[in-house]
Design a protein around this motif. Structure first.
Motif, PDB file in Angstrom:
ATOM      1  N   GLU A  57       0.809  -1.211   0.000  1.00  0.00           N
ATOM      2  CA  GLU A  57       0.000   0.000   0.000  1.00  0.00           C
ATOM      3  C   GLU A  57       0.849   1.271   0.000  1.00  0.00           C
ATOM      4  O   GLU A  57       0.343   2.357  -0.280  1.00  0.00           O
ATOM      5  CB  GLU A  57      -0.938   0.009   1.210  1.00  0.00           C
ATOM      6  CG  GLU A  57      -1.947  -1.142   1.191  1.00  0.00           C
ATOM      7  CD  GLU A  57      -2.867  -1.114   2.389  1.00  0.00           C
ATOM      8  OE1 GLU A  57      -2.683  -0.219   3.243  1.00  0.00           O
ATOM      9  OE2 GLU A  57      -3.769  -1.966   2.473  1.00  0.00           O
ATOM     10  N   TRP A  59       3.279   4.116  -1.257  1.00  0.00           N
ATOM     11  CA  TRP A  59       3.507   4.677  -2.594  1.00  0.00           C
ATOM     12  C   TRP A  59       4.924   4.436  -3.098  1.00  0.00           C
ATOM     13  O   TRP A  59       5.174   4.353  -4.296  1.00  0.00           O
ATOM     14  CB  TRP A  59       3.225   6.180  -2.581  1.00  0.00           C
ATOM     15  CG  TRP A  59       4.141   6.949  -1.672  1.00  0.00           C
ATOM     16  CD1 TRP A  59       3.940   7.243  -0.356  1.00  0.00           C
ATOM     17  CD2 TRP A  59       5.414   7.518  -2.015  1.00  0.00           C
ATOM     18  NE1 TRP A  59       5.005   7.953   0.162  1.00  0.00           N
ATOM     19  CE2 TRP A  59       5.920   8.144  -0.846  1.00  0.00           C
ATOM     20  CE3 TRP A  59       6.173   7.559  -3.187  1.00  0.00           C
ATOM     21  CZ2 TRP A  59       7.146   8.794  -0.814  1.00  0.00           C
ATOM     22  CZ3 TRP A  59       7.403   8.212  -3.152  1.00  0.00           C
ATOM     23  CH2 TRP A  59       7.864   8.827  -1.983  1.00  0.00           C
ATOM     24  N   TYR A  60       5.867   4.293  -2.175  1.00  0.00           N
ATOM     25  CA  TYR A  60       7.270   4.199  -2.565  1.00  0.00           C
ATOM     26  C   TYR A  60       7.731   2.764  -2.826  1.00  0.00           C
ATOM     27  O   TYR A  60       8.894   2.542  -3.183  1.00  0.00           O
ATOM     28  CB  TYR A  60       8.159   4.801  -1.475  1.00  0.00           C
ATOM     29  CG  TYR A  60       7.905   4.236  -0.090  1.00  0.00           C
ATOM     30  CD1 TYR A  60       8.420   3.002   0.292  1.00  0.00           C
ATOM     31  CD2 TYR A  60       7.134   4.927   0.843  1.00  0.00           C
ATOM     32  CE1 TYR A  60       8.193   2.474   1.533  1.00  0.00           C
ATOM     33  CE2 TYR A  60       6.886   4.409   2.094  1.00  0.00           C
ATOM     34  CZ  TYR A  60       7.426   3.185   2.440  1.00  0.00           C
ATOM     35  OH  TYR A  60       7.178   2.666   3.685  1.00  0.00           O
TER      36      TYR A  60
END
Length: 312
Positions: A57, A59-60
């Motif tokens: 989950e 973003w990176y």
């Protein structure tokens, strides 16, 4: 050296992709080399920390900051090559072969250091909490343990010249699947008898002559510190001591000892183990959330990768 020399643009791009910071030695810019070299190390450490715990989950998770270096090095070195001032003094490293030699020397030193001396590892799970938590990075000292690998590839095997002590935190190859590395704490040494009962450890050290002076089972000392509720469970924290080594453990008051699932050793009680020669008994500090020697047995000496010496 001659003042008519100028670095080739295509080679600066190639070196920028393959050798990255070393391309700036080829274009005669040592200061830029050191800038990008230090930047690459820092960015790699950040990437390691960000990706230590898989999180779909976040973003990176599909992004690596080192990609910036991969793009920046060839572009920047190409611009330097295009604008190169022929009047400047050409240093000894500013040639295709000298740059390549510098890279190979550094790579070989790093390869030897990581293979035989020190190796970084990421902690993916909570079995060693609170001593080591998910996302922590550790440095493992490998010299003397005889199990030398590089990025998972076996390079060399030798007889260990170092022995582990009770309380050491070690990285080892999981006996049931050597391709997986585990990190646990050494509790029992070769020849020891170990009991884990009612969330307490009892150790009877090896006695060579079985004389009347042989020590009997002794409970490993632990002192209560505090209680904390986590995810609906009541966790009690203790300070445990093995010889001169002290560390924190945590026990789940809602969790019973799963004796029926323990590794069974013929001739012993279900919660008792005799440690064979050249083997170690290991436990996680998060006692009720750790898959360790209680469940799959002892660790062969040949599986030991090294001892944890530093955490960040």
């Amino acid at each position: 050296m001659e003042n008519s020399w100028k670095p080739k643009g295509w080679l600066s791009i190639l070196y920028g992709f393959v050798l990255q910071p070393f391309t700036f030695l080829y274009v005669n810019k040592a200061k830029l080399f050191w800038f990008y070299f230090i930047l690459t190390v820092l960015v790699s450490l950040i990437d390691t920390k960000l990706h230590a715990i898989p999180n779909k989950e976040a973003w990176y998770q599909s992004i690596y900051l080192t990609w910036i270096i991969l793009i920046a090095c060839p572009l920047h070195s190409f611009l330097v090559a295009r604008r190169y001032d022929k009047s400047q003094v050409r240093k000894w490293y500013a040639s295709w072969w000298a740059t390549l030699v510098c890279f190979l020397v550094v790579f070989i030193l790093m390869f030897l250091g990581r293979t035989f001396l020190f190796e970084p590892f990421s902690i993916p799970a909570s079995s060693m909490s609170p001593s080591l938590n998910p996302g922590d990075q550790v440095i493992v000292s490998k010299k003397g343990y005889g199990n030398y690998k590089y990025l998972g590839m076996q390079i060399y095997k030798a007889e260990p010249s170092k022995a582990l002590q009770r309380g050491d935190v070690v990285v080892f190859q999981y006996p049931l699947n050597p391709s997986i590395d585990y990190v646990k704490r050494v509790i029992g040494l070769p020849g020891d008898k170990v009991i884990y009962r009612n969330k307490s450890i009892f150790i009877k050290p090896l006695c060579l002559d079985e004389s009347t002076d042989c020590p009997s089972f002794k409970e490993v000392e632990k002192k209560y510190k505090f209680t904390q509720k986590e995810d609906g469970s009541e966790l009690k924290y203790y300070q445990e001591s093995l010889g001169r080594v002290s560390y924190e453990i945590k026990l789940n008051s809602n969790h019973i000892d799963l004796t029926s699932r323990y590794f069974y050793q013929a001739g012993t009680m279900p919660d008792e183990w005799l440690i064979p020669d050249n083997h170690y008994f290991v436990l996680g500090d998060n006692r009720d959330n750790s898959l360790d020697s209680r469940y799959w047995g002892v660790v062969p000496e040949s599986n030991i990768v090294g001892k944890v010496t530093f955490k960040w």
